[in-house]
Design a protein around this motif. Structure first.
Motif, PDB file in Angstrom:
ATOM      1  N   ASP A 165       0.854  -1.188   0.000  1.00 11.04           N
ATOM      2  CA  ASP A 165       0.000   0.000   0.000  1.00 11.04           C
ATOM      3  C   ASP A 165       0.891   1.238   0.000  1.00 11.04           C
ATOM      4  N   HIS A 166       1.044   1.863  -1.176  1.00 14.43           N
ATOM      5  CA  HIS A 166       1.959   2.991  -1.312  1.00 14.43           C
ATOM      6  C   HIS A 166       1.466   4.229  -0.575  1.00 14.43           C
ATOM      7  N   ARG A 167       0.218   4.221  -0.147  1.00 17.82           N
ATOM      8  CA  ARG A 167      -0.314   5.384   0.564  1.00 17.82           C
ATOM      9  C   ARG A 167       0.164   5.449   2.004  1.00 17.82           C
ATOM     10  N   LYS A 168       0.685   4.346   2.489  1.00 15.08           N
ATOM     11  CA  LYS A 168       1.109   4.295   3.889  1.00 15.08           C
ATOM     12  C   LYS A 168       2.539   4.807   4.050  1.00 15.08           C
ATOM     13  N   ALA A 169       2.841   5.287   5.257  1.00 19.06           N
ATOM     14  CA  ALA A 169       4.173   5.829   5.545  1.00 19.06           C
ATOM     15  C   ALA A 169       5.225   4.731   5.454  1.00 19.06           C
ATOM     16  N   ARG A 170       6.467   5.138   5.213  1.00 25.32           N
ATOM     17  CA  ARG A 170       7.550   4.167   5.040  1.00 25.32           C
ATOM     18  C   ARG A 170       7.817   3.351   6.299  1.00 25.32           C
ATOM     19  N   ASP A 171       7.405   3.861   7.460  1.00 26.96           N
ATOM     20  CA  ASP A 171       7.618   3.120   8.697  1.00 26.96           C
ATOM     21  C   ASP A 171       6.330   2.465   9.201  1.00 26.96           C
ATOM     22  N   ASP A 172       5.286   2.439   8.370  1.00 21.47           N
ATOM     23  CA  ASP A 172       4.035   1.781   8.736  1.00 21.47           C
ATOM     24  C   ASP A 172       4.217   0.273   8.595  1.00 21.47           C
ATOM     25  N   ARG A 173       4.054  -0.461   9.675  1.00 23.17           N
ATOM     26  CA  ARG A 173       4.358  -1.887   9.692  1.00 23.17           C
ATOM     27  C   ARG A 173       3.306  -2.735   8.988  1.00 23.17           C
ATOM     28  N   THR A 174       2.304  -2.106   8.404  1.00 20.67           N
ATOM     29  CA  THR A 174       1.297  -2.851   7.649  1.00 20.67           C
ATOM     30  C   THR A 174       1.367  -2.556   6.153  1.00 20.67           C
ATOM     31  N   ALA A 175       2.372  -1.808   5.718  1.00 26.95           N
ATOM     32  CA  ALA A 175       2.463  -1.407   4.311  1.00 26.95           C
ATOM     33  C   ALA A 175       2.671  -2.603   3.390  1.00 26.95           C
ATOM     34  N   PHE A 176       3.577  -3.525   3.766  1.00 28.24           N
ATOM     35  CA  PHE A 176       3.821  -4.747   2.999  1.00 28.24           C
ATOM     36  C   PHE A 176       3.155  -5.911   3.703  1.00 28.24           C
ATOM     37  N   ALA A 177       2.397  -6.695   2.943  1.00 28.03           N
ATOM     38  CA  ALA A 177       1.797  -7.913   3.469  1.00 28.03           C
ATOM     39  C   ALA A 177       2.146  -9.059   2.530  1.00 28.03           C
TER      40      ALA A 177
END
Length: 253
Positions: free
Chosen positions: A113-125
């Motif tokens: 999810d490219h909308r999430k911050a680079r340190d958001d731990r849910t960005a890559f699943a």
């Protein structure tokens, strides 16, 4: 500088591997997406690119020539150095075993999810080893060895990432640049790294081509096109060095 032997993990039917048996407890839409992605991936080969001989490059002094290109120094407005990135050097030195089951499982299930911050731990699943996992962009880069944990905890790290170029500079012109490094007119369909006059740029071209967008040799596609005129090139055909390229375009040969 690179070992030229082409090593390919041949096509195999690994659909029965437990890592590729996505559990029914997943919601129907997610499981269907995983299965659809896997069915496409099972038609691909995994091509293991040749590795760069850094020991030889160091002995001959070539490493020193490109060192300045392999690191980036993030500075403040007054020119004070805040953070030195060694990510490119680490990327080009990566030489790890390739496991077909892990690659198929990861690429069949990964989402970002490219909308999430680079340190958001849910960005890559993604799933790996039969387990659903999540991580941030920064965590993923750390786990694959591009950055160290200490670097990502640096006070200036996020500012460094925000300062990185993510698009082509507005004043960049490929025709002008190609003329500067080769003295020739840039024609994309026939451009060859071998005509680059600078040893430094030639090495950088080789590093990028074998580490990021490695291409299978021409004879493979000549033979493949003979029997399948609609064949597609490496971008559609290979899982390469763990990097999956999904775009389609016609054979160049």
């Amino acid at each position: 500088m690179a070992r030229r032997t082409q090593r390919t993990n041949p096509l195999e039917d690994v659909i029965d591997h437990r890592f590729l048996q996505f559990p029914h407890m997943l919601n129907d839409a997610t499981r269907a997406r995983y299965v659809t992605n896997l069915s496409l991936l099972l038609t691909k080969e995994i091509d293991i690119a040749p590795s760069f001989d850094w020991e030889l490059a160091t002995r001959t002094g070539l490493t020193a020539l490109i060192q300045g290109f392999l690191q980036y120094t993030h500075s403040d407005a007054s020119g004070v150095d805040l953070f030195v990135c060694q990510g490119w050097a680490r990327l080009f030195r990566t030489q790890e075993p390739v496991y077909r089951e892990f690659l198929l499982e990861f690429y069949a299930t990964v989402s970002y999810d490219h909308r999430k911050a680079r340190d958001d731990r849910t960005a890559f699943a993604f799933r790996l080893g039969g387990v659903s996992r999540e991580c941030s962009v920064i965590e993923l880069a750390t786990r694959v060895g591009i950055y160290t944990a200490d670097e990502t905890r640096s006070f200036h790290f996020l500012a460094f990432l925000a300062d990185c170029l993510t698009e082509r500079p507005y004043d960049y012109n490929e025709n002008t640049f190609w003329a500067e490094i080769t003295g020739a007119v840039y024609t994309p369909s026939v451009a060859q790294g071998g005509v680059i006059r600078s040893t430094t740029y030639r090495m950088l071209h080789r590093l990028i081509s074998i580490s990021v967008t490695h291409h299978k040799n021409k004879l493979y596609f000549d033979a493949r096109k003979k029997y399948r005129p609609d064949c597609h090139d490496m971008v559609d055909t290979f899982l390469c060095c763990g990097g999956f390229f999904i775009a389609r375009r016609a054979c160049h040969f």
